[in-house]
Scaffold this active site. Structure first.
Site, PDB file in Angstrom:
ATOM      1  N   CYS A  12       0.910  -1.077   0.054  1.00 63.03           N
ATOM      2  CA  CYS A  12      -0.065   0.026   0.093  1.00 63.03           C
ATOM      3  C   CYS A  12       0.987   1.227   0.019  1.00 63.03           C
ATOM      4  O   CYS A  12       1.897   1.044   0.205  1.00 63.03           O
ATOM      5  CB  CYS A  12      -0.817  -0.139   1.276  1.00 63.03           C
ATOM      6  N   HIS A  73       3.163   2.098  10.927  1.00 60.59           N
ATOM      7  CA  HIS A  73       2.252   2.084  11.894  1.00 60.59           C
ATOM      8  C   HIS A  73       2.221   3.190  12.691  1.00 60.59           C
ATOM      9  O   HIS A  73       1.095   3.301  13.522  1.00 60.59           O
ATOM     10  CB  HIS A  73       2.218   0.660  12.700  1.00 60.59           C
ATOM     11  N   HIS A 123      -1.799  -4.695  18.043  1.00 61.95           N
ATOM     12  CA  HIS A 123      -1.421  -4.508  16.835  1.00 61.95           C
ATOM     13  C   HIS A 123      -0.707  -3.088  17.148  1.00 61.95           C
ATOM     14  O   HIS A 123      -1.067  -2.225  17.785  1.00 61.95           O
ATOM     15  CB  HIS A 123      -2.459  -4.255  15.803  1.00 61.95           C
ATOM     16  N   GLU A 125      -0.174  -0.216  15.298  1.00 64.53           N
ATOM     17  CA  GLU A 125      -0.583   0.736  15.042  1.00 64.53           C
ATOM     18  C   GLU A 125      -1.745   1.305  16.288  1.00 64.53           C
ATOM     19  O   GLU A 125      -1.799   2.540  16.535  1.00 64.53           O
ATOM     20  CB  GLU A 125      -1.696   0.647  13.772  1.00 64.53           C
ATOM     21  N   ASN A 222      -3.790  -7.473   7.982  1.00 67.67           N
ATOM     22  CA  ASN A 222      -4.771  -7.104   6.843  1.00 67.67           C
ATOM     23  C   ASN A 222      -4.499  -8.346   5.824  1.00 67.67           C
ATOM     24  O   ASN A 222      -5.663  -8.630   5.286  1.00 67.67           O
ATOM     25  CB  ASN A 222      -4.273  -5.963   6.151  1.00 67.67           C
TER      26      ASN A 222
END
Ligand code: SF4
Length: 581
Positions: A12, A73, A123, A125, A222
């Protein structure tokens, strides 16, 4: 088996940006380089970074000097403060979209709202986002967690955000549920656009194929979500990290499979998996069709279409400038392009390994054949050019030497900073320009040696036509090869400018080149063949736009259009001359 690759598969924007930052820092070589935690959840990329001297550190206490990269992140303000107070130089690769969510939390938290974060509490992030809530935030992971929320807070002032890569449908449910309990809650849809597109595409792709393969790290959140979404469609779905895990038994009755990949999966892994899948499963293809496809794929790997393209382009350039063409000069251009491309690939193997592992393997398997044919090609070119005259021989020899020196270090390593530019190809943007100038010289300047009275304006337009066609084509291939070039530290045009700006530049140059050809034809600097050759610029415009808009991605169809545009130039020139101009 037919393999359909999702347009959204692969890095991404945030991960690509982080990789660009880290690779450019690694290639500078200014001392120790660390990442604060693993850059992404992909073991193959982490192994690669390790091989480039990039160490993963989560405990920075013992580090007294070096550079530390904050991953896409992001991190919490406390962690940032802790790193700031060390001697380490911070290089921030936080994804701008994650930074936007951090800013929302900070703003509303300061106003007295309770931040609610939908995501995985472990996570990185989410851990970073929680840091912006200064201990006031609540993480929820499912609709059921809203019960817990109800029991923990009766506050009406809630601000709700999501981890950027969460499940779109699950967040929708959560948003509705929270709205029904807390009508005054301020809810932000912070799921990243790239996540939306990937999740939507995996559903539509699954409906078109017999099975699905999801490529990416086993601990990448993801990627796991893509796997889950694909399975929920009812299609047999397999999650793999590398092509080695693919099993024939999975595809014994499968004619087509879809492939997508998580946001942290590099292109070379996706290519390796798709190449392997093409050899598995059932095929409905006619044996003749299969054979033709294999021949085409073989030719593309050997750069023969590119060399034939140079033949046709030279033929078109000669007819454009002098109204007729022989076949010796186009053949010299063919030999030159074939030999230089093959030999340069061997001199610069590392980038090929990352850009296209299939081609790298092909070059290893057919090394002897490819090197021998290239050397025969150079020898033939030298003899042919000598038969035309000593000046042509010397120019061909000079271009050959330059073509080889291009990939060989010419500045000794001890020249400190300059060692980054040890090869000509290391100069930013030089690759595209060098290729264009070499094609223009061999196709337009070499043939005029010995002409009694060359019409220079016409020759220059022909040179310009060939070089510009090559420049646009080569610029696009540099974009396709960005990941590998970045890893080996090659400073191509897209690495210097970025993908979007390079595409814009190529589109603009294409328009300028077409206009120059049009005007020079109108004022009769070249024959009216120039009007017909504008078609080639229109096709270049089409494939650049198709790639920019995501209608086409790297693969054989795109390569076929790009290379056949060169053939078309020759065909147009041949028809023009056959019907008498
Ligand atoms: S998924 Fe979106 S928000 Fe997350 S790193 Fe990638 S681009 Fe940034």
């Amino acid at each position: 088996m037919k393999v359909k690759l999702a347009k959204t598969a692969g890095f991404c924007m945030g991960v690509r940006r982080a990789m660009e930052i880290i690779m450019s820092e690694a290639n500078k070589g200014n001392g120790k380089l660390f990442t604060y935690g693993p850059l992404i959840h992909n073991q193959q990329v982490l192994d690669l970074l390790e091989s480039k001297g990039v160490d993963v550190k989560e405990d920075i206490d013992k580090l007294d000097k070096g550079r530390i990269i904050i991953r896409a992140h992001g991190i919490s303000p406390d962690e940032r403060e802790m790193i700031r107070s060390s001697n380490l130089k911070i290089i921030d690769a936080t994804c701008p979209r994650v930074a936007k969510v951090q800013a929302i939390i900070r703003k509303y938290n300061n106003k007295g709202y309770t931040p609610i974060i939908f995501g995985d509490p472990r996570h990185p992030e989410v851990i970073g986002l929680m840091g912006y809530s200064k201990g006031n935030g609540i993480v929820i992971n499912s609709v059921e967690d809203i019960e817990i929320l109800l029991s923990r807070t009766d506050k009406k002032r809630l601000v709700v955000v999501s981890q950027t890569t969460q499940d779109v449908d699950a967040y929708r449910k959560i948003m509705n549920e929270i709205k029904s309990h807390y009508p005054e809650a301020i809810i932000f849809d912070t799921i990243c656009d790239e996540t939306y597109k990937r999740q939507r595409e995996v559903k539509s792709l699954a409906s078109e194929v017999d099975s699905m393969v999801i490529v990416g790290g086993y601990n990448s959140g993801n990627t796991k979500r893509l796997y889950k979404i694909s399975r929920s469609t009812g299609k047999p779905t397999f999650h793999v990290e590398t092509e080695k895990e693919l099993q024939n038994s999975w595809f014994s009755s499968t004619e087509s499979t879809g492939v997508t990949a998580g946001a942290s999966t590099p292109n070379w892994m996706i290519k390796s998996v798709t190449e392997r899948l093409k050899t598995m499963g059932k095929t409905r293809q006619h044996p003749l069709g299969d054979l033709l496809k294999k021949i085409f794929q073989f030719l593309i790997k050997t750069t023969i279409p590119e060399a034939i393209g140079a033949f046709f382009l030279t033929y078109a350039g000669l007819i454009l400038s002098r109204g007729n063409a022989d076949f010796i000069h186009p053949f010299l251009a063919l030999l030159y392009v074939y030999c230089m491309h093959i030999l340069n690939r061997f001199l610069d193997k590392e980038a090929s390994t990352y850009n296209d592992p299939g081609i790298a393997l092909f070059y290893t398997q057919h090394k002897t054949f490819l090197i021998i044919t290239s050397l025969i090609g150079i020898g033939t070119g030298l003899i042919l050019s000598l038969s035309l005259g000593i000046a042509q021989f010397l120019l061909f020899l000079a271009l050959t030497i330059l073509g080889l020196v291009y990939s060989i270090p010419i500045i000794p390593w001890r020249f400190g900073y300059l060692r980054r530019y040890a090869k000509i190809k290391d100069l930013p943007g030089s690759k595209t320009m060098a290729e264009a100038l070499a094609w223009g010289t061999i196709s337009s300047l070499l043939p005029i040696i010995g002409w009694p009275e060359p019409f220079w304006p016409g020759v220059l337009i022909s040179f310009f036509f060939v070089s510009s066609m090559c420049y646009v084509r080569s610029g696009l291939f540099d974009i396709l090869n960005m990941q590998g070039d970045l890893i080996v530290g090659r400073e191509t045009l897209p690495i210097a400018l970025g993908e979007r700006r390079t595409l814009k530049l190529l589109l603009l140059l294409n328009i300028i080149f077409a206009t120059i050809l049009l005007l020079s034809t109108a004022i009769r600097v070249v024959s009216n063949l120039g009007y017909f050759l504008i078609i080639c610029f229109l096709i270049s415009f089409f494939y650049l736009t198709a790639y920019k808009k995501g209608w086409m991605r790297d693969g054989y169809p795109l390569h076929a259009i790009v290379e056949s545009n060169l053939f078309l130039a020759g065909l147009i020139a041949f028809i023009w001359s056959a019907v008498g101009g």
